[in-house]
Scaffold this motif. Structure first.
Motif, PDB file in Angstrom:
ATOM      1  N   THR A   1      20.985  70.529  65.206  1.00 46.65           N
ATOM      2  CA  THR A   1      20.058  69.499  65.673  1.00 46.65           C
ATOM      3  C   THR A   1      19.298  68.884  64.502  1.00 46.65           C
ATOM      4  OG1 THR A   1      19.819  70.647  67.776  1.00 46.65           O
ATOM      5  CG2 THR A   1      18.115  69.040  67.226  1.00 46.65           C
ATOM      6  N   LEU A   2      18.844  69.715  63.582  1.00 51.94           N
ATOM      7  CA  LEU A   2      18.104  69.233  62.417  1.00 51.94           C
ATOM      8  C   LEU A   2      18.936  68.252  61.592  1.00 51.94           C
ATOM      9  CD1 LEU A   2      15.468  69.559  60.716  1.00 51.94           C
ATOM     10  CD2 LEU A   2      16.659  71.384  59.474  1.00 51.94           C
ATOM     11  N   ALA A   3      20.220  68.534  61.470  1.00 46.42           N
ATOM     12  CA  ALA A   3      21.112  67.672  60.692  1.00 46.42           C
ATOM     13  C   ALA A   3      21.587  66.463  61.486  1.00 46.42           C
ATOM     14  CB  ALA A   3      22.313  68.479  60.202  1.00 46.42           C
TER      15      ALA A   3
ATOM     16  N   THR B   1      14.231  66.305  51.169  1.00 46.56           N
ATOM     17  CA  THR B   1      13.597  67.506  51.726  1.00 46.56           C
ATOM     18  C   THR B   1      14.457  68.091  52.837  1.00 46.56           C
ATOM     19  OG1 THR B   1      11.434  66.599  51.199  1.00 46.56           O
ATOM     20  CG2 THR B   1      11.486  68.405  52.766  1.00 46.56           C
ATOM     21  N   LEU B   2      14.989  67.233  53.701  1.00 46.50           N
ATOM     22  CA  LEU B   2      15.874  67.694  54.771  1.00 46.50           C
ATOM     23  C   LEU B   2      17.112  68.358  54.175  1.00 46.50           C
ATOM     24  CD1 LEU B   2      16.814  67.896  57.705  1.00 46.50           C
ATOM     25  CD2 LEU B   2      17.725  65.568  57.473  1.00 46.50           C
ATOM     26  N   TYR B   3      17.676  67.756  53.151  1.00 49.40           N
ATOM     27  CA  TYR B   3      18.847  68.324  52.478  1.00 49.40           C
ATOM     28  C   TYR B   3      18.528  69.718  51.943  1.00 49.40           C
ATOM     29  CZ  TYR B   3      22.496  68.959  48.980  1.00 49.40           C
ATOM     30  OH  TYR B   3      23.519  69.459  48.224  1.00 49.40           O
ATOM     31  N   ARG B   4      17.384  69.868  51.290  1.00 48.39           N
ATOM     32  CA  ARG B   4      16.977  71.178  50.736  1.00 48.39           C
ATOM     33  C   ARG B   4      16.809  72.203  51.850  1.00 48.39           C
ATOM     34  NH1 ARG B   4      13.024  67.912  47.819  1.00 48.39           N
ATOM     35  NH2 ARG B   4      14.047  67.209  45.927  1.00 48.39           N
ATOM     36  N   ARG B   5      16.190  71.791  52.961  1.00 52.84           N
ATOM     37  CA  ARG B   5      16.006  72.706  54.095  1.00 52.84           C
ATOM     38  C   ARG B   5      17.349  73.170  54.639  1.00 52.84           C
ATOM     39  NH1 ARG B   5      12.289  70.072  58.435  1.00 52.84           N
ATOM     40  NH2 ARG B   5      12.698  72.037  59.471  1.00 52.84           N
ATOM     41  N   LEU B   6      18.277  72.234  54.788  1.00 54.08           N
ATOM     42  CA  LEU B   6      19.593  72.584  55.310  1.00 54.08           C
ATOM     43  C   LEU B   6      20.341  73.516  54.367  1.00 54.08           C
ATOM     44  CD1 LEU B   6      20.684  69.135  56.760  1.00 54.08           C
ATOM     45  CD2 LEU B   6      20.200  71.216  58.062  1.00 54.08           C
ATOM     46  N   VAL B   7      20.314  73.213  53.073  1.00 53.79           N
ATOM     47  CA  VAL B   7      21.000  74.072  52.100  1.00 53.79           C
ATOM     48  C   VAL B   7      20.384  75.468  52.104  1.00 53.79           C
ATOM     49  CG1 VAL B   7      21.446  74.443  49.640  1.00 53.79           C
ATOM     50  CG2 VAL B   7      21.843  72.201  50.650  1.00 53.79           C
ATOM     51  N   GLY B   8      19.064  75.544  52.101  1.00 48.60           N
ATOM     52  CA  GLY B   8      18.395  76.848  52.137  1.00 48.60           C
ATOM     53  C   GLY B   8      18.740  77.633  53.393  1.00 48.60           C
ATOM     54  N   SER B   9      18.784  76.952  54.527  1.00 41.10           N
ATOM     55  CA  SER B   9      19.130  77.622  55.787  1.00 41.10           C
ATOM     56  C   SER B   9      20.577  78.091  55.793  1.00 41.10           C
ATOM     57  CB  SER B   9      18.876  76.688  56.968  1.00 41.10           C
ATOM     58  OG  SER B   9      17.501  76.439  57.104  1.00 41.10           O
ATOM     59  N   LEU B  10      21.471  77.295  55.226  1.00 39.53           N
ATOM     60  CA  LEU B  10      22.872  77.710  55.148  1.00 39.53           C
ATOM     61  C   LEU B  10      23.043  78.899  54.206  1.00 39.53           C
ATOM     62  CD1 LEU B  10      24.578  74.213  55.145  1.00 39.53           C
ATOM     63  CD2 LEU B  10      24.593  75.897  57.000  1.00 39.53           C
ATOM     64  N   ILE B  11      22.293  78.932  53.127  1.00 42.92           N
ATOM     65  CA  ILE B  11      22.324  80.097  52.234  1.00 42.92           C
ATOM     66  C   ILE B  11      21.824  81.334  52.986  1.00 42.92           C
ATOM     67  CG2 ILE B  11      21.260  81.122  50.172  1.00 42.92           C
ATOM     68  CD1 ILE B  11      21.360  78.273  48.930  1.00 42.92           C
TER      69      ILE B  11
END
Length: 129
Positions: free
Chosen positions: A73-75, A105-115
């Motif tokens: 949803t976030l993406a 910022t959204l990109y960073r959040r998504l990458v961090g969550s995927l990690i």
């Protein structure tokens, strides 16, 4: 640890999980924590740090379905279909050819969550790394 069992206390910021093999020791620890600090017992663990916990007769099972749905949803990917390779192969990207990200910022959040997803799933982590 005692001769009758083991109790493990997991603390993350202001959340505590207590597990063990001896219910009596767990109860004693809970009473000690209630007497020394303000603590609320939320009962059996069902959700913690993005992990859903399901208690069944043949064991305890965990998944991250809610967290993954949140990331989709976030993406903004709710109405998309999956593909084996989500980007074109053999494409050379250069930083001066494309516009910068709309929302870094959204990109960073998504990458961090995927990690985070890969570190909580050793089978995925092994494949990704």
């Amino acid at each position: 640890m005692s001769a009758s069992g083991i109790v493990i206390l997991l603390v993350y910021v202001d959340d505590i999980i207590i597990i063990g093999t001896d219910c009596g020791l767990i109860t004693k620890l809970q009473q000690l924590l209630h007497a020394t600090s303000h603590m609320k017992d939320l009962g059996q663990l069902t959700y913690f740090l993005g992990l859903e916990v399901h208690h069944q007769t043949n064991g305890i099972f965990m998944n991250q379905h809610k967290h993954i749905q949140y990331l989709i949803t976030l993406a903004g990917l709710e109405d998309t279909s999956s593909v084996d390779t989500p980007i074109d192969v053999n494409v050379k990207y250069r930083k001066d050819e494309e516009d910068l990200l709309d929302d870094p910022t959204l990109y960073r959040r998504l990458v961090g969550s995927l990690i985070y997803l890969t570190t909580t799933r050793p089978d995925i982590s092994y494949t990704v790394h």
